[in-house]
Each structure stands twice: as structure tokens, then as C-alpha cells.
Design an enzyme around this catalytic site. Structure first.
Site, PDB file in Angstrom:
ATOM      1  N   PHE B  13       0.844  -1.196   0.000  1.00 49.22           N
ATOM      2  CA  PHE B  13       0.000   0.000   0.000  1.00 49.22           C
ATOM      3  C   PHE B  13       0.880   1.247   0.000  1.00 49.22           C
ATOM      4  O   PHE B  13       2.068   1.185   0.303  1.00 49.22           O
ATOM      5  CB  PHE B  13      -0.921  -0.005   1.222  1.00 49.22           C
ATOM      6  CG  PHE B  13      -2.063  -0.963   1.069  1.00 49.22           C
ATOM      7  CD1 PHE B  13      -3.344  -0.505   0.808  1.00 49.22           C
ATOM      8  CD2 PHE B  13      -1.862  -2.335   1.143  1.00 49.22           C
ATOM      9  CE1 PHE B  13      -4.397  -1.388   0.643  1.00 49.22           C
ATOM     10  CE2 PHE B  13      -2.900  -3.230   0.976  1.00 49.22           C
ATOM     11  CZ  PHE B  13      -4.171  -2.757   0.725  1.00 49.22           C
ATOM     12  N   CYS B  14       0.280   2.367  -0.326  1.00 49.25           N
ATOM     13  CA  CYS B  14       0.964   3.649  -0.388  1.00 49.25           C
ATOM     14  C   CYS B  14       1.873   3.823   0.824  1.00 49.25           C
ATOM     15  O   CYS B  14       1.410   3.626   1.943  1.00 49.25           O
ATOM     16  CB  CYS B  14      -0.055   4.780  -0.419  1.00 49.25           C
ATOM     17  SG  CYS B  14       0.678   6.409  -0.296  1.00 49.25           S
ATOM     18  N   PRO B  15       3.117   4.179   0.678  1.00 47.01           N
ATOM     19  CA  PRO B  15       3.779   4.536  -0.580  1.00 47.01           C
ATOM     20  C   PRO B  15       4.571   3.395  -1.203  1.00 47.01           C
ATOM     21  O   PRO B  15       5.451   3.644  -2.035  1.00 47.01           O
ATOM     22  CB  PRO B  15       4.730   5.648  -0.140  1.00 47.01           C
ATOM     23  CG  PRO B  15       5.144   5.226   1.232  1.00 47.01           C
ATOM     24  CD  PRO B  15       3.964   4.499   1.842  1.00 47.01           C
TER      25      PRO B  15
END
Lengths: 377, 76
Positions: B13-15
Site C-alpha cells: 500500500f501507499c507509498p
């Protein structure tokens, strides 16, 4: 049933104590055994390093003897694991001993890895170890003004630490009468000042209000210590007089050497907390690759889940609950104000305006942690 | 000769996906195409924005079965 816990940090310690209380009769009768293997006989309260770096805690306040934190019935040995033989349900330690297990919990934590960026380890101050925090304190004490750059890499331990050190430094320099002589500049790898969107939405205006400048989409490429320039992957150069870094982290080297996960992060089921493909191997805390904050509270809440589940496996043969992604982080917003972020897989955080009350609660928690580590809070 | 590389960042997931793209770019040649696979919807915004800032060429972003395919070309 033999339960082997690797790592005596927050997650491993809370889990071991939780299990020892749930399995009191099984431990007495010999039906269950809990063994903890750790690399150290000391337990460090790692969030205290932030305060150590600005002279608000002393090193002795950060440590307790690990054995003193553990419930009777837990067999504790300082003998870190060097080889994992998961197909044989066995590990080998540095001393050469082998330990079989029925259930294995890996809770070895994470480590900063400044060596991954040329010049970073040599030229940046940081606070993720006692030694580096004390070195940073000395640099701060002799700093009389100029541009202080706080450069952040990801992933890193303690999700709020970059913001906290930035806000705390603002007040530190102000108290020293250097407020108008120091410019604080913050860099972050993605297109906002924190990976959690609502935290970024709270922090950016706070930085604006305090005159702290920032640059986003800034991925540290290298540090030119001679010219005092920080270079980014994006081609941006930032001059500094004092560089403070939150370096990207990795899992422990032993996990990389044993091919348990890329960069030492073990692929882990996000609700059951077992290692992917292994039903009797569980992962607790920073060690997992679960895309949530690498925080003590994450390890704590995961340990609560695992304690209940492993005890249920011993007593009934199956786990009983799932981890919901719960995390709770204090956010120091200066020397005497704080807020917090509480979130899980479903609900994002929503930090409120900082207050003195939350700051003092955090101060209290710095002492209460030892009750928490014992699994009582 | 330019290559096409797949950067599989699904499950991250981000980042994470952006970080994996940055690592992959370091070992790529100018002209290479990189296709990032991401299960995180945010990547479809973050990666093109980053690519434009840095000066690489953004080619496309499509979604199929919950996976975003974001293709870029290394330009510098």
C-alpha cells in the site's frame, strides 16, 4: 505444546506475558511451555529515544532488565536465532543450540538502514539508537543557527516520529532563543507530509503556522557532506547546516539471510497474523509486511490478538479472533502539546487539535509502558 | 535495446508501489518501459504525479480485476 517466541521487544514481551497468564494451569501441568529467545538481556522503551535526542529523558530511563518484565513460567534465554528451519519446526541459535517448537512467533522488530543511501550514515543525525540519539543531542546543543533539514525515508519505525521531532525541534530552538536563527525544512517521499492522509491534512497547516517549510515527493538519493547538500531522486538539491534523518528501515538481517521475506519483512496474513503459507508460524510487530504503521501499539494490539488465539489453539485447537488493524499513536506537536491518531483497517485516523492534556497523558505513558510491557495495560 | 519490466507491487500500500518503482528505475536504462502492478488505488494518482515531477514519461493507467497497471517510460 511448545511455544517459541523469537524477540524480546514490545510485541514478543506482551505476547509472552499474555500467554503465560492465559495458560497458567497448562504451564504448571507441563501441557504447555513458553520459551523466549532474544538478542539482549535488556528491554528498551524505544519511543523514549525521541526525548533522549532533545535532552528530555536520560538513557537509564529507557531500560529495564528483560527478565524482570516476564511472568514466572516463561523460559527466557539470551541467545538469538541464526537459522530458521521452518519445514522441520526448528531453529538454531547463535550458541549452536536447536529448539523445536509447535508454535513459532517471530517478533524481531526492525532497524534503520541509513547505509542504503550514500553519505546518509556519515553526515545525518538520527535518534533510532541510544548512541545516535546522544550524538544528535550534542549536535543540537552546539548548534547556534542555520537551516535544519529533517529528511524522511520510508518505511520507518514509529510513524509519527518525523512530525514529532520536527515540532519538538521548533520549540527546542525557540526555548534556546534561536527561533529566528533556525529554519526548519522537512522533506517527505510522497506527495504529502505524511503517508496517512488525514495526519498529513492536520500536520501541513500546523507546519505552515509555525513557519516550517516542506518539500514533498522528495526521495533521498545521496548526501554530499562536504558541500552540505542533500540530493533527491527527483533531481532536487537542498542545502543544510544540520541534517536530521529518519532513515528507511528494514527487517532484521537474520530474516533476510534466511529468505523469510524481502528486506526482512515477513509476508503475513493481515487478520490471522500467520506467516503466509505457514499455519504454525506467527508474526508480531514491525517484522510483518502488513501495510500498517510500524509502531509499538501495532505490536501491542497484534500481541493481544495472538495471545488470545494461541491460548485458544492450546486449549481448543483453533484460533478465535482476527486482528482488525488497530493502531494508536500519540503525536507530540511541540514541547507541551500533543494529539493522537487512532485507526484500523476500516477507519482512518482523525487527529484533533493538540492539547496539553494529551501531552501529559503521553508523559504518563512513558512511565506506564512498563506496565504495558508486562501485559497488564 | 529498451526493455519492458514489470514491477509487481500488489499487496503493498501507499507509498510502497512508488518506492518499488523508484528502486526499479535505478536499475533500468533510458527508454525502458516499466509497468507497475498495484492493488492500491492511490497509486494510480501518486505514481503519474511523481513521474511528471521527475520528468519521466507517463504512458497509461488501467484497472483490471482490482489491479492497477501503471506504465511509464524512463526518460532521463
Amino acid at each position: 505444546m511448545k511455544i517459541l517466541i523469537i524477540g524480546g521487544g514490545t510485541g514478543g514481551t506482551i505476547l509472552a506475558n499474555n500467554l503465560a497468564r492465559r495458560l497458567t494451569s497448562e504451564l504448571k501441568s507441563g501441557k504447555a511451555r513458553i520459551i523466549m529467545l532474544s538478542a539482549s538481556d535488556k528491554h528498551m522503551y524505544q519511543p523514549g529515544l525521541l526525548y533522549l535526542a532533545i535532552g528530555r529523558m536520560t538513557p537509564d530511563e529507557l531500560y529495564r532488565d528483560q527478565a524482570s518484565l516476564l511472568e514466572p513460567g516463561i523460559l527466557f534465554q539470551v541467545d538469538p536465532v541464526e537459522e530458521f528451519m521452518l519445514d522441520d519446526n526448528r531453529v538454531r541459535t547463535r550458541s549452536g543450540k536447536t529448539h523445536d517448537y509447535d508454535i513459532l512467533v517471530i517478533a524481531t522488530g526492525s532497524r534503520m538502514f541509513p547505509e542504503g543511501i550514500p553519505g546518509l550514515a556519515e553526515h545525518a543525525e538520527t535518534f533510532y539508537t541510544e548512541e545516535s540519539a546522544l550524538k544528535m543531542l550534542k549536535r543540537l546543543q552546539s548548534f547556534e543557527g542555520g537551516k535544519v533539514v529533517i529528511a524522511v525515508g520510508v518505511p520507518h519505525k514509529c510513524p509519527m516520529a518525523p512530525l514529532e521531532i520536527t515540532f519538538m525541534l521548533h520549540d527546542y530552538f525557540k526555548d534556546r532563543g534561536l527561533g529566528d536563527k533556525v529554519q526548519l525544512h522537512y522533506t517527505y517521499p510522497i506527495n504529502r507530509v505524511h503517508s496517512l492522509e488525514n495526519v498529513a491534512k492536520w500536520a501541513a497547516p500546523e507546519m505552515d503556522r509555525l513557519g516550517i517549510t516542506y518539500e514533498t515527493f522528495f526521495n533521498i538519493k545521496e548526501v554530499d557532506g562536504e558541500k552540505k547538500i542533500l540530493h533527491s531522486e527527483e533531481g532536487v538539491e537542498v542545502n543544510y547546516d544540520l541534517l536530521i534523518s529518519i532513515p528507511a528501515h528494514k527487517g532484521m538481517e537474520v530474516l533476510e539471510k534466511n529468505d523469510l521475506g524481502q528486506n526482512g519483512w515477513i509476508p503475513t496474513n493481515r487478520t490471522k497474523l500467520n506467516m503466509e503459507g505457514r499455519s504454525n508460524v506467527f508474526v508480531c510487530g514491525d517484522t510483518s509486511n502488513i501495510p500498517i504503521s510500524k509502531a509499538g501499539s501495532t505490536a501491542h494490539f497484534e500481541a493481544d490478538t495472538l495471545g488470545e488465539n494461541i491460548a485458544a489453539i492450546v486449549k481448543m485447537g483453533a484460533p478465535v479472533r482476527e486482528y482488525d488493524g488497530k493502531v494508536f499513536c500519540f503525536i507530540e506537536a511541540g514541547k507541551d502539546r500533543a494529539t493522537y491518531a487512532m485507526f484500523d483497517y476500516q477507519a482512518p485516523p482523525d487527529p484533533k487539535a493538540p492539547t496539553k492534556a494529551v501531552h501529559w497523558f503521553k508523559m504518563a505513558y512513558n512511565q506506564l509502558y512498563w506496565v504495558s510491557a508486562r501485559g497488564l495495560l | 535495446m529498451a526493455e519492458k519490466k514489470i514491477v509487481d507491487a500488489c499487496g503493498s500500500f501507499c507509498p510502497g508501489p512508488l518506492m518499488e518503482l523508484i528502486v526499479a528505475l535505478k536499475s533500468s536504462q533510458i527508454g525502458d518501459e516499466l509497468e507497475v502492478l498495484s492493488s492500491d488505488k492511490g497509486s494510480a494518482n501518486d505514481i503519474p504525479e511523481w513521474v511528471r515531477k521527475v520528468g519521466h514519461e507517463y504512458i497509461s493507467a488501467t484497472e483490471a480485476d482490482g489491479v492497477w497497471h501503471i506504465t511509464i517510460r524512463k526518460s532521463k
